[in-house]
Design a protein around this motif. Structure first.
Motif, PDB file in Angstrom:
ATOM      1  N   VAL A 103      43.788 128.479  19.391  1.00 24.97           N
ATOM      2  CA  VAL A 103      45.098 128.962  18.734  1.00 24.97           C
ATOM      3  C   VAL A 103      45.612 127.814  17.658  1.00 24.97           C
ATOM      4  O   VAL A 103      45.474 126.897  18.013  1.00 24.97           O
ATOM      5  N   ALA A 104      45.978 128.589  16.753  1.00 21.72           N
ATOM      6  CA  ALA A 104      46.484 127.630  15.502  1.00 21.72           C
ATOM      7  C   ALA A 104      47.717 126.599  16.141  1.00 21.72           C
ATOM      8  O   ALA A 104      48.590 127.042  16.887  1.00 21.72           O
ATOM      9  N   ASP A 105      47.685 125.329  15.778  1.00 19.38           N
ATOM     10  CA  ASP A 105      48.814 124.683  16.163  1.00 19.38           C
ATOM     11  C   ASP A 105      49.685 124.629  15.281  1.00 19.38           C
ATOM     12  O   ASP A 105      50.839 124.535  15.437  1.00 19.38           O
ATOM     13  N   THR A 131      53.277 125.917  16.257  1.00 18.00           N
ATOM     14  CA  THR A 131      53.208 127.252  17.150  1.00 18.00           C
ATOM     15  C   THR A 131      53.505 126.806  18.581  1.00 18.00           C
ATOM     16  O   THR A 131      53.790 125.488  18.721  1.00 18.00           O
ATOM     17  N   LEU A 135      49.584 126.949  26.641  1.00 12.59           N
ATOM     18  CA  LEU A 135      49.527 126.346  28.095  1.00 12.59           C
ATOM     19  C   LEU A 135      50.474 125.696  28.638  1.00 12.59           C
ATOM     20  O   LEU A 135      50.823 125.740  29.805  1.00 12.59           O
ATOM     21  N   GLY A 153      41.858 125.349  30.841  1.00 10.25           N
ATOM     22  CA  GLY A 153      42.091 125.263  29.698  1.00 10.25           C
ATOM     23  C   GLY A 153      40.635 124.643  28.916  1.00 10.25           C
ATOM     24  O   GLY A 153      39.703 124.450  29.763  1.00 10.25           O
ATOM     25  N   PHE A 154      40.385 124.608  27.731  1.00 18.22           N
ATOM     26  CA  PHE A 154      39.241 124.096  26.985  1.00 18.22           C
ATOM     27  C   PHE A 154      39.832 122.960  26.044  1.00 18.22           C
ATOM     28  O   PHE A 154      40.956 123.102  25.571  1.00 18.22           O
ATOM     29  N   ALA A 156      38.465 121.155  22.557  1.00 18.99           N
ATOM     30  CA  ALA A 156      37.500 121.201  21.695  1.00 18.99           C
ATOM     31  C   ALA A 156      37.625 119.703  21.133  1.00 18.99           C
ATOM     32  O   ALA A 156      38.805 119.582  20.343  1.00 18.99           O
ATOM     33  N   GLU A 157      36.830 119.031  21.175  1.00 21.12           N
ATOM     34  CA  GLU A 157      36.965 117.340  20.348  1.00 21.12           C
ATOM     35  C   GLU A 157      35.826 117.102  19.663  1.00 21.12           C
ATOM     36  O   GLU A 157      34.700 117.343  19.997  1.00 21.12           O
ATOM     37  N   ARG A 171      48.621 116.664  30.740  1.00 22.18           N
ATOM     38  CA  ARG A 171      49.794 117.024  30.001  1.00 22.18           C
ATOM     39  C   ARG A 171      49.947 118.574  30.231  1.00 22.18           C
ATOM     40  O   ARG A 171      51.260 118.964  30.371  1.00 22.18           O
TER      41      ARG A 171
HETATM   42  N1  CTP Z   1      46.302 125.833  23.570  1.00 20.76           N
HETATM   43  C1  CTP Z   1      47.472 126.694  23.729  1.00 20.76           C
HETATM   44  N2  CTP Z   1      48.385 126.959  22.670  1.00 20.76           N
HETATM   45  C2  CTP Z   1      48.254 126.249  21.413  1.00 20.76           C
HETATM   46  C3  CTP Z   1      46.970 125.395  21.246  1.00 20.76           C
HETATM   47  C4  CTP Z   1      46.353 125.385  22.196  1.00 20.76           C
HETATM   48  O1  CTP Z   1      47.477 127.107  24.798  1.00 20.76           O
HETATM   49  N3  CTP Z   1      49.287 126.287  20.488  1.00 20.76           N
HETATM   50  C5  CTP Z   1      45.290 125.714  24.500  1.00 20.76           C
HETATM   51  C6  CTP Z   1      44.070 126.097  24.160  1.00 20.76           C
HETATM   52  O2  CTP Z   1      43.459 127.502  24.042  1.00 20.76           O
HETATM   53  C7  CTP Z   1      42.941 125.214  24.996  1.00 20.76           C
HETATM   54  C8  CTP Z   1      43.833 124.064  25.307  1.00 20.76           C
HETATM   55  O3  CTP Z   1      45.234 124.413  24.911  1.00 20.76           O
HETATM   56  O4  CTP Z   1      42.793 125.890  26.172  1.00 20.76           O
HETATM   57  C9  CTP Z   1      43.419 122.812  24.310  1.00 20.76           C
HETATM   58  O5  CTP Z   1      43.229 122.985  22.940  1.00 20.76           O
HETATM   59  P1  CTP Z   1      42.974 122.145  22.071  1.00 20.76           P
HETATM   60  O6  CTP Z   1      43.138 122.622  20.530  1.00 20.76           O
HETATM   61  O7  CTP Z   1      41.673 121.485  22.209  1.00 20.76           O
HETATM   62  O8  CTP Z   1      44.241 120.835  22.081  1.00 20.76           O
HETATM   63  P2  CTP Z   1      45.688 120.866  21.716  1.00 20.76           P
HETATM   64  O9  CTP Z   1      46.722 120.876  22.589  1.00 20.76           O
HETATM   65  O10 CTP Z   1      46.126 121.923  20.783  1.00 20.76           O
HETATM   66  O11 CTP Z   1      45.636 119.529  20.796  1.00 20.76           O
HETATM   67  P3  CTP Z   1      44.740 119.056  19.484  1.00 20.76           P
HETATM   68  O12 CTP Z   1      44.329 120.392  18.899  1.00 20.76           O
HETATM   69  O13 CTP Z   1      45.723 118.047  18.847  1.00 20.76           O
HETATM   70  O14 CTP Z   1      43.492 118.384  20.076  1.00 20.76           O
END
Ligand code: CTP
Ligand code: CA
Length: 233
Positions: A103-105, A131, A135, A153-154, A156-157, A171
């Protein structure tokens, strides 16, 4: 209803899976997105179907071309906001959510109604806003509704895999997080294999060997079945 006649450990259970990356429009022809192929999410949907579940698959735009696993109920979305709406709606009657989507942050603060023209404008500043974290919104709804029983959840690091994934597990109040080292060439985006760690509450870490995305999906769903049986939240 499609669950009729299904057998398997997830018969009668409704599993929601999100897959692929969202696209956040800037103007009518441009958007921000990411490298998610959606392959791991589609494999998870297939694995849940194989265990007898009713499956709702929410598909981000980067995975739009992937074929729907037979029997899955599919919802296509473009933006993070649309994905949030679809996932939250489906979760009201789901037993399991697996959030594999990228998901786009951030999204452009303004979506221009007309195409940005190069002759008329100096390069426009790209102003972004956050956005909804889907979760986190699910965790809040779950406190009220008591469902979904299991939320996966997933993470990606590209660095500090374990610490960052552990932090997200807590969290976002997850039942499990699948941690993915995207700096490895044989894991993560675009390829057909994946190397992940499963993290559970209480510091339980289960590293899985290099596997196909189908095998990773089967391993994740086997854990989901256990969590449902044990009543883990
Ligand atoms: N996720 C979500 N809603 C968002 C961003 C992420 O529900 N707006 C979910 C993803 O689908 C995934 C989990 O949160 O299951 C972790 O996503 P990730 O991108 O690794 O973590 P973020 O919490 O977005 O933090 P960051 O990108 O800074 O590592
Ligand atoms: Ca993110």
């Amino acid at each position: 209803r499609l669950t009729l006649g299904r057998a398997g450990p997830l018969a009668g259970k409704h599993v929601v899976v999100s897959a692929g990356g969202t696209q956040e429009p800037l103007d009518p022809v441009r958007y921000l997105t990411n490298r998610s192929s959606g392959k791991q999410g589609f494999a998870l949907a297939q694995a849940a179907l194989d265990l007898g579940a009713r499956v709702s698959l929410v598909v981000g735009a980067t995975a739009a071309a992937l074929p729907t696993p037979i029997g899955a109920e599919r919802t296509d979305v473009e933006t993070a906001a649309q994905m949030a709406e679809a996932v939250l709606r489906l979760c009201q009657e789901a037993d399991v959510l697996i959030m594999a989507a990228a998901v786009a942050d951030f999204r452009p603060r303004q979506v221009r109604a007309h195409k940005i023209k190069k002759e008329r404008e100096t390069p426009p500043p790209l102003e972004l806003e956050p956005t909804t974290d889907i979760l986190l919104a699910v965790a809040e709804a779950r406190r009220r509704l008591g469902r979904p029983a299991v939320v996966v959840g997933f993470a990606a690091e590209s660095e500090q895999l374990l610490a960052n994934a552990q932090d997200k597990l807590e969290r976002k109040n997850l039942s499990m997080i699948v941690a993915n080292d995207i700096s490895a060439p044989d894991a993560g985006f675009a390829v057909d294999t994946n190397r992940v760690l499963l993290l559970l509450p209480g510091g339980v870490v289960e590293p899985l060997p290099l596997m196909t995305k189908g095998e990773v999906a089967a391993a994740v769903l086997a854990r989901v079945v256990r969590l449902l049986v044990e009543g883990a939240g």
